[in-house]
Design an enzyme around this catalytic site. Structure first.
Site, PDB file in Angstrom:
ATOM      1  N   SER A 165       0.807  -1.142  -0.114  1.00  0.00           N
ATOM      2  CA  SER A 165       0.056  -0.050   0.091  1.00  0.00           C
ATOM      3  C   SER A 165       0.911   1.316   0.190  1.00  0.00           C
ATOM      4  O   SER A 165       1.985   1.222   0.398  1.00  0.00           O
ATOM      5  CB  SER A 165      -0.807   0.062   1.305  1.00  0.00           C
ATOM      6  OG  SER A 165      -1.456   1.333   1.321  1.00  0.00           O
ATOM      7  N   TYR A 177      -1.781  -0.836  10.415  1.00  0.00           N
ATOM      8  CA  TYR A 177      -1.739  -1.242   8.922  1.00  0.00           C
ATOM      9  C   TYR A 177      -0.541  -0.809   8.282  1.00  0.00           C
ATOM     10  O   TYR A 177       0.179  -1.398   7.333  1.00  0.00           O
ATOM     11  CB  TYR A 177      -3.041  -0.481   8.179  1.00  0.00           C
ATOM     12  CG  TYR A 177      -3.351  -0.937   6.834  1.00  0.00           C
ATOM     13  CD1 TYR A 177      -4.019  -1.967   6.507  1.00  0.00           C
ATOM     14  CD2 TYR A 177      -2.961   0.145   6.107  1.00  0.00           C
ATOM     15  CE1 TYR A 177      -4.108  -2.284   5.134  1.00  0.00           C
ATOM     16  CE2 TYR A 177      -3.301  -0.121   4.612  1.00  0.00           C
ATOM     17  CZ  TYR A 177      -3.897  -1.169   4.206  1.00  0.00           C
ATOM     18  OH  TYR A 177      -4.230  -1.602   2.909  1.00  0.00           O
TER      19      TYR A 177
HETATM   20  P1  NDP Z   1     -11.296  -6.551   0.616  1.00  0.00           P
HETATM   21  O1  NDP Z   1     -11.988  -6.296   1.979  1.00  0.00           O
HETATM   22  O2  NDP Z   1     -12.303  -6.459  -0.624  1.00  0.00           O
HETATM   23  O3  NDP Z   1     -10.572  -7.827   0.247  1.00  0.00           O
HETATM   24  C1  NDP Z   1      -9.641  -8.556   1.112  1.00  0.00           C
HETATM   25  C2  NDP Z   1      -9.517 -10.047   0.844  1.00  0.00           C
HETATM   26  O4  NDP Z   1      -8.685 -10.372   1.820  1.00  0.00           O
HETATM   27  C3  NDP Z   1     -10.731 -10.638   0.987  1.00  0.00           C
HETATM   28  O5  NDP Z   1     -10.691 -11.470  -0.267  1.00  0.00           O
HETATM   29  C4  NDP Z   1     -10.647 -11.752   2.321  1.00  0.00           C
HETATM   30  O6  NDP Z   1     -11.401 -12.576   1.974  1.00  0.00           O
HETATM   31  C5  NDP Z   1      -9.200 -11.574   2.301  1.00  0.00           C
HETATM   32  N1  NDP Z   1      -8.782 -12.164   3.627  1.00  0.00           N
HETATM   33  C6  NDP Z   1      -8.662 -11.339   4.705  1.00  0.00           C
HETATM   34  N2  NDP Z   1      -8.186 -12.104   5.853  1.00  0.00           N
HETATM   35  C7  NDP Z   1      -7.782 -13.298   5.287  1.00  0.00           C
HETATM   36  C8  NDP Z   1      -7.387 -14.421   5.696  1.00  0.00           C
HETATM   37  N3  NDP Z   1      -7.117 -14.366   7.076  1.00  0.00           N
HETATM   38  N4  NDP Z   1      -7.128 -15.328   5.115  1.00  0.00           N
HETATM   39  C9  NDP Z   1      -7.374 -15.399   3.510  1.00  0.00           C
HETATM   40  N5  NDP Z   1      -7.752 -14.569   3.047  1.00  0.00           N
HETATM   41  C10 NDP Z   1      -8.277 -13.243   3.803  1.00  0.00           C
HETATM   42  O7  NDP Z   1     -10.330  -5.279   0.305  1.00  0.00           O
HETATM   43  P2  NDP Z   1      -9.109  -5.014  -0.863  1.00  0.00           P
HETATM   44  O8  NDP Z   1      -9.576  -5.825  -2.313  1.00  0.00           O
HETATM   45  O9  NDP Z   1      -9.133  -3.336  -1.042  1.00  0.00           O
HETATM   46  O10 NDP Z   1      -7.844  -5.333  -0.185  1.00  0.00           O
HETATM   47  C11 NDP Z   1      -6.998  -6.313  -1.022  1.00  0.00           C
HETATM   48  C12 NDP Z   1      -5.341  -5.886  -0.487  1.00  0.00           C
HETATM   49  O11 NDP Z   1      -5.282  -4.492  -0.913  1.00  0.00           O
HETATM   50  C13 NDP Z   1      -5.205  -5.882   0.860  1.00  0.00           C
HETATM   51  O12 NDP Z   1      -3.936  -6.338   1.027  1.00  0.00           O
HETATM   52  C14 NDP Z   1      -5.295  -4.330   1.266  1.00  0.00           C
HETATM   53  O13 NDP Z   1      -4.571  -4.002   2.495  1.00  0.00           O
HETATM   54  C15 NDP Z   1      -4.510  -3.867  -0.040  1.00  0.00           C
HETATM   55  N6  NDP Z   1      -4.820  -2.547  -0.389  1.00  0.00           N
HETATM   56  C16 NDP Z   1      -6.045  -2.025  -0.541  1.00  0.00           C
HETATM   57  C17 NDP Z   1      -6.257  -0.660  -0.814  1.00  0.00           C
HETATM   58  C18 NDP Z   1      -7.750   0.098  -1.252  1.00  0.00           C
HETATM   59  O14 NDP Z   1      -7.721   1.374  -1.232  1.00  0.00           O
HETATM   60  N7  NDP Z   1      -8.850  -0.706  -1.264  1.00  0.00           N
HETATM   61  C19 NDP Z   1      -5.010   0.344  -1.140  1.00  0.00           C
HETATM   62  C20 NDP Z   1      -3.853  -0.305  -0.828  1.00  0.00           C
HETATM   63  C21 NDP Z   1      -3.898  -1.603  -0.484  1.00  0.00           C
HETATM   64  P3  NDP Z   1     -12.011 -13.771   2.959  1.00  0.00           P
HETATM   65  O15 NDP Z   1     -12.748 -12.684   4.000  1.00  0.00           O
HETATM   66  O16 NDP Z   1     -13.077 -14.578   2.165  1.00  0.00           O
HETATM   67  O17 NDP Z   1     -10.985 -14.436   3.691  1.00  0.00           O
END
Ligand code: NDP
Length: 250
Positions: A147, A160
């Site tokens: 990020s 974070y």
């Molecule tokens: P979402 O909340 O849409 O997606 C997060 C994903 O992570 C979900 O698919 C969730 O799936 C999965 N996840 C969380 N915990 C676990 C776990 N213990 N095991 C397996 N899977 C897990 O958010 P984003 O798509 O925005 O985030 C994706 C990545 O991008 C993250 O790393 C976030 O920090 C990063 N990011 C996002 C930004 C933004 O503005 N949106 C900016 C910069 C970085 P499930 O709950 O089904 O397990």
């Protein structure tokens, strides 16, 4: 037909956090560029729906349950991927969570959830991928979702930001260790994109004002991640290794 610059046909890609947001997008585009995609997360119903959509669009996808904080679950997901498709040679190490609180209000449970998912989880998944890619002797690429908050700070996201800064250093370390084996490891550093992670906040007046004060004055469109992600993931970026690539509009 001329091959696309981002062609990944013949590759086996595993995407963590594929049940929503960026991960679902990455899985869709990897399939569109020809990879066989293993979609992984905890919410299996979402993964099955995504795999169905990819198949309906002419791609190949397979769903595996995965909790990135659990080493046994990580190993089992890679075993299942290997049984179905062969050794994973392209990893989108993307699962992550956030807990927006001022530092003084963060309790241990919250700290551990964020660090266990965003840092330990990324390490467990990368380690498992490396342990299988290295002996396979095939070139590979690992794309860790960090990020811009791994590169700078903001209010109320200290756990974070710490986790994402550590992911960037982990990325550089793995790139250094594995470059001789032709495995590239890079970090994608998105700015603000509206996903399930932050949608409630960006729907508020405070969230809207926050976005207006960013240099780009808007959130990113998820399509704007496609080319940066594919640059790092595909052979288009064959000499790009150990970088932290911001995608934030400014
Ligand atoms: P979402 O909340 O849409 O997606 C997060 C994903 O992570 C979900 O698919 C969730 O799936 C999965 N996840 C969380 N915990 C676990 C776990 N213990 N095991 C397996 N899977 C897990 O958010 P984003 O798509 O925005 O985030 C994706 C990545 O991008 C993250 O790393 C976030 O920090 C990063 N990011 C996002 C930004 C933004 O503005 N949106 C900016 C910069 C970085 P499930 O709950 O089904 O397990």
């Amino acid at each position: 037909m001329t091959k696309s610059l981002f062609d990944v046909s013949g590759k086996v890609a595993l995407v963590t956090g594929a049940s929503s947001g960026f991960g679902a997008h990455f899985a869709n585009i990897l399939a569109r560029y020809g990879a066989r995609v293993v979609v992984a997360a905890r919410r299996e119903d979402r993964l099955e729906a995504l795999a169905g959509t990819i198949a309906a669009n002419g791609g190949e996808a397979f769903a595996v349950p995965l909790d990135v904080t659990d080493a046994d679950s990580v190993a089992a997901a890679f075993d299942a991927a290997e049984r179905a498709d062969g050794v994973v040679d392209l990893l989108a190490n993307n699962a992550g969570v956030a807990d927006t609180k001022m530092a003084v209000d963060i309790d241990e449970e919250s700290w551990e959830r964020v660090l266990d998912t965003n840092l330990k989880g990324v390490w467990l998944v990368a380690r498992e991928a490396g342990a299988r890619m290295l002996p396979a002797g095939k070139p590979g690429s690992i794309d860790n979702t960090a990020s811009i908050l791994g590169l700078r700070v903001a209010l109320a996201v200290s756990s974070y930001s710490a986790s994402k800064a550590a992911v960037i250093q982990l990325t550089r370390s793995l790139a250094l260790e594995w470059s001789r084996k032709n495995i590239r490891v890079n970090a994608l550093c998105p700015g603000y994109f509206v996903t399930e992670l932050n949608a409630p906040y960006f729907a508020t007046e405070k969230g809207r004002r926050y976005l207006e004060r960013t240099p780009a004055q808007r959130s990113g469109d998820i399509q704007e991640l496609t080319a940066p992600f594919m640059l790092l993931a595909s052979d288009a970026g064959s000499f790009v290794n150990g970088v932290a690539l911001p995608v934030d509009g400014a």
